[in-house]
Design a protein around this motif. Structure first.
Motif, PDB file in Angstrom:
ATOM      1  N   ASN A  24      -8.059   6.344   1.642  1.00 42.25           N
ATOM      2  CA  ASN A  24      -7.212   6.705   0.492  1.00 42.25           C
ATOM      3  C   ASN A  24      -5.775   6.243   0.702  1.00 42.25           C
ATOM      4  O   ASN A  24      -5.162   5.670  -0.204  1.00 42.25           O
ATOM      5  N   ILE A  64      -9.654  -4.211   0.651  1.00 42.76           N
ATOM      6  CA  ILE A  64     -10.347  -2.916   0.765  1.00 42.76           C
ATOM      7  C   ILE A  64     -11.512  -3.019   1.747  1.00 42.76           C
ATOM      8  O   ILE A  64     -11.749  -2.116   2.542  1.00 42.76           O
ATOM      9  N   SER A  99      -5.649   2.319   0.682  1.00 38.86           N
ATOM     10  CA  SER A  99      -5.963   1.771  -0.639  1.00 38.86           C
ATOM     11  C   SER A  99      -4.713   1.777  -1.513  1.00 38.86           C
ATOM     12  O   SER A  99      -4.459   0.829  -2.256  1.00 38.86           O
TER      13      SER A  99
END
Length: 149
Positions: free
Chosen positions: A49, A15, A52
């Motif tokens: 988003n 991340i 992830s």
């Protein structure tokens, strides 16, 4: 010219890599050559988003490319329409140094899905050379919509 002395490493994308990788995507010249871009390549939240979710998808293999311990790009395998495909992105500051070729060669030793496909814009000779050096062969052409164009 590709050198054995290139200090290239691949590691699973985390991340914490996403902000840096997003910045590479935001480069307009790079995006134009990649052609396959999101509708809004400046939407950081959408990028984070999306990736992830991909980082926890077991059918996706995302790796971060480092050169001399600096993040310089990404490479990955995903499944599209039942086919394993690769994607890679190198920060434009590092183009022409053999990094993409060496990273793809290494990636193909850790990602064993075969057959594996790649797509490249017809006017992106750098990426075409990378794929050729790594043993990819042209199996077809297509004309489709590309957000970056």
């Amino acid at each position: 010219m590709l050198s054995n002395k290139l200090n290239i490493e691949l590691r699973p994308t985390e991340i914490s890599d996403l902000d840096t990788l997003f910045e590479f995507q935001a480069d307009k010249e790079s995006g134009y050559l990649a052609a396959f871009m999101p509708k809004d390549p400046t939407d950081r939240l959408a990028y984070v988003n999306k990736y992830s979710k991909l980082l926890i998808d077991p059918t996706v293999n995302n790796q971060t490319i480092t050169f001399n311990n600096r993040v310089v790009g990404s490479i990955g395998k995903f499944v599209m329409e039942g086919n394993a495909e690769i994607t890679y992105w190198i920060d434009r500051k590092y183009w022409g140094q053999g990094i993409a070729t060496k990273a793809l060669q290494e990636f193909l030793t850790i990602e064993t899905s075969r057959p594996i496909f790649a797509r490249v814009a017809f006017d992106n000779p750098g990426s075409q050379k990378v794929l050729d050096k790594c043993g990819f062969k042209i199996v077809g052409t297509d004309k489709g919509f590309a957000n970056a164009r």
